[in-house]
Design an enzyme around this catalytic site. Sequence first.
Site, PDB file in Angstrom:
ATOM      1  N   GLU A 105      44.021  32.332  49.157  1.00  0.00           N
ATOM      2  CA  GLU A 105      43.013  33.271  49.990  1.00  0.00           C
ATOM      3  C   GLU A 105      41.866  32.698  49.882  1.00  0.00           C
ATOM      4  O   GLU A 105      41.300  32.141  48.935  1.00  0.00           O
ATOM      5  CB  GLU A 105      43.342  34.627  49.333  1.00  0.00           C
ATOM      6  N   CYS A 118      34.062  32.959  49.631  1.00  0.00           N
ATOM      7  CA  CYS A 118      34.481  32.824  48.306  1.00  0.00           C
ATOM      8  C   CYS A 118      35.976  31.991  48.497  1.00  0.00           C
ATOM      9  O   CYS A 118      36.816  32.524  49.173  1.00  0.00           O
ATOM     10  CB  CYS A 118      35.027  34.361  47.531  1.00  0.00           C
ATOM     11  N   CYS A 125      47.122  29.505  39.050  1.00  0.00           N
ATOM     12  CA  CYS A 125      46.061  28.887  38.241  1.00  0.00           C
ATOM     13  C   CYS A 125      46.728  28.741  36.750  1.00  0.00           C
ATOM     14  O   CYS A 125      47.726  29.807  36.491  1.00  0.00           O
ATOM     15  CB  CYS A 125      44.988  29.821  37.962  1.00  0.00           C
ATOM     16  N   CYS A 132      43.609  38.659  34.990  1.00  0.00           N
ATOM     17  CA  CYS A 132      43.368  37.953  36.646  1.00  0.00           C
ATOM     18  C   CYS A 132      44.738  37.897  37.203  1.00  0.00           C
ATOM     19  O   CYS A 132      45.599  37.430  36.594  1.00  0.00           O
ATOM     20  CB  CYS A 132      42.704  36.578  36.334  1.00  0.00           C
ATOM     21  N   CYS A 349      39.922  38.376  42.699  1.00  0.00           N
ATOM     22  CA  CYS A 349      40.533  36.882  42.709  1.00  0.00           C
ATOM     23  C   CYS A 349      42.010  36.918  42.731  1.00  0.00           C
ATOM     24  O   CYS A 349      42.752  37.560  41.666  1.00  0.00           O
ATOM     25  CB  CYS A 349      40.089  36.371  41.360  1.00  0.00           C
TER      26      CYS A 349
HETATM   27  N1  SAH Z   1      38.786  29.982  37.516  1.00  0.00           N
HETATM   28  C1  SAH Z   1      37.516  30.191  37.648  1.00  0.00           C
HETATM   29  C2  SAH Z   1      36.663  30.663  39.307  1.00  0.00           C
HETATM   30  C3  SAH Z   1      37.904  31.711  39.667  1.00  0.00           C
HETATM   31  S1  SAH Z   1      37.721  33.202  38.988  1.00  0.00           S
HETATM   32  C4  SAH Z   1      36.858  31.166  36.746  1.00  0.00           C
HETATM   33  O1  SAH Z   1      37.542  31.841  35.888  1.00  0.00           O
HETATM   34  O2  SAH Z   1      35.793  30.988  36.415  1.00  0.00           O
HETATM   35  C5  SAH Z   1      36.239  33.787  39.540  1.00  0.00           C
HETATM   36  C6  SAH Z   1      35.645  34.982  38.447  1.00  0.00           C
HETATM   37  O3  SAH Z   1      36.392  36.200  38.702  1.00  0.00           O
HETATM   38  C7  SAH Z   1      35.519  34.599  37.159  1.00  0.00           C
HETATM   39  O4  SAH Z   1      34.510  35.087  36.574  1.00  0.00           O
HETATM   40  C8  SAH Z   1      36.886  35.315  36.564  1.00  0.00           C
HETATM   41  O5  SAH Z   1      36.777  35.731  35.163  1.00  0.00           O
HETATM   42  C9  SAH Z   1      36.641  36.837  37.601  1.00  0.00           C
HETATM   43  N2  SAH Z   1      37.880  37.653  37.440  1.00  0.00           N
HETATM   44  C10 SAH Z   1      39.022  37.254  37.535  1.00  0.00           C
HETATM   45  N3  SAH Z   1      39.994  38.438  37.617  1.00  0.00           N
HETATM   46  C11 SAH Z   1      38.884  39.387  37.525  1.00  0.00           C
HETATM   47  C12 SAH Z   1      39.287  40.847  37.473  1.00  0.00           C
HETATM   48  N4  SAH Z   1      40.663  41.634  37.519  1.00  0.00           N
HETATM   49  N5  SAH Z   1      38.234  41.614  37.620  1.00  0.00           N
HETATM   50  C13 SAH Z   1      36.829  41.283  37.612  1.00  0.00           C
HETATM   51  N6  SAH Z   1      36.705  39.746  37.569  1.00  0.00           N
HETATM   52  C14 SAH Z   1      37.774  38.845  37.494  1.00  0.00           C
HETATM   53 FE1  SF4 Z   2      42.190  30.820  36.454  1.00  0.00          FE
HETATM   54 FE2  SF4 Z   2      41.869  33.730  36.909  1.00  0.00          FE
HETATM   55 FE3  SF4 Z   2      41.238  32.547  34.587  1.00  0.00          FE
HETATM   56 FE4  SF4 Z   2      39.799  31.866  36.865  1.00  0.00          FE
HETATM   57  S1  SF4 Z   2      39.939  33.889  35.704  1.00  0.00           S
HETATM   58  S2  SF4 Z   2      40.674  30.451  34.961  1.00  0.00           S
HETATM   59  S3  SF4 Z   2      41.395  31.810  38.275  1.00  0.00           S
HETATM   60  S4  SF4 Z   2      43.117  32.831  35.453  1.00  0.00           S
END
Ligand code: SAH
Ligand code: SF4
Length: 358
Positions: A105, A118, A125, A132, A349
Amino acid sequence: MTEKHGIQGAVDSQKLLIYDLSLEQLKAQFAEWGQPAYRAAQVWQGLYHQFWGDPSQFSSLPADVRARMADAFRFSALTPIKKLASSDGETVKTLFQLPDGKSIEAVLMRYEHRRTLCISSQAGCAMGCVFCATGQMGFKRNLSQGEIVEQVIYYARQLKETDEHVSNVVVMGMGEPFHNYDNTLAAIDLLNDPQGMKLGERRFTISTVGLVPMIRKFAKEKRQVNLAISLHSADDELRTSMMPVNKKYPIEDLIAAAREYTELTGRRVTFEWALIQDVNDSIEHAAALANLLRGMLCHVNVIPLNPTRKYAGKATTRQRAQAFQAEMERRGIPCSIRIRRGIDIQAGCGQLASEEKA
Ligand code: SAH
Ligand code: SF4
């Protein structure tokens, strides 16, 4: 008929995606066809200035060259299968299907004059962060350079219709960009190409879960691309329980690598912190974080957790988020609260793709 389409589909998916090519590679292909280099440059303009997505649109090319292009390349790997807009219409999320049936997405967020995308770097992942939605679905595969680029082109094409432009790109969709380092950076280089879309490096932000060797590698490249690190906790035990990667790269190593990055590049690093009620959202948590980051060229973004189906944590209240922010600022660390735009369309995400699989 069905069979024929099936075979055609299979043939198509074996073709090289045109966004996987560099200009040099495209020129080499045109040379092989006995075509002058300027024709390849015309195609490049069509792809990255006009955002044409179909060989028939390249009308300045002779028909036989267009036919050859259609034979040799696929012009799209992303099929939009679901679109959602937030109630104010400012956030749009698209779920795409890839040729092998996996889905990813990408989100467009309009805010004042900004048009921020984004985008995803992987399908699924491997990092398994418990809060997440993407982590909860596991790893599917890396995206190619072209599949990353096409997410930007897709929205750029739509924005062009209303005379708008992509202003920023954050690699914060599905996947861990530093687990697909080469393709992610190659995609940014392609979008940055002065003969192509010319999106400046400073307009990009890569967010990483904290893969220390890759942060070091990235620092040495001295790029102008912004770096964000998802921290979420200043305590190893808590961080490991939320983010398994912390076992391999604990906080001390991560912060050392972040400091090295700021020193080598002179650039500010952003730390991401999802505020989870009663888990990491107290004044004491803020104090520990400020302590950890003392003296670093950095900024903290806090965002109330976006609740997901497989994680029991709840979002912090607005008051607690504000108190956390105030404590950070009081201790001299710049901190902003990110608003959860498009919560009504599961703009978190990986949330749409994981719903799809449910
Ligand atoms: N994998 C990378 C980028 C994708 S996630 C990373 O982890 O940084 C992008 C951001 O969304 C990250 O800061 C992650 O910790 C955050 N994120 C993931 N799930 C989330 C959620 N349920 N609520 C808020 N932030 C979330
Ligand atoms: Fe992967 Fe989600 Fe962790 Fe980012 S926050 S590293 S997308 S599992």
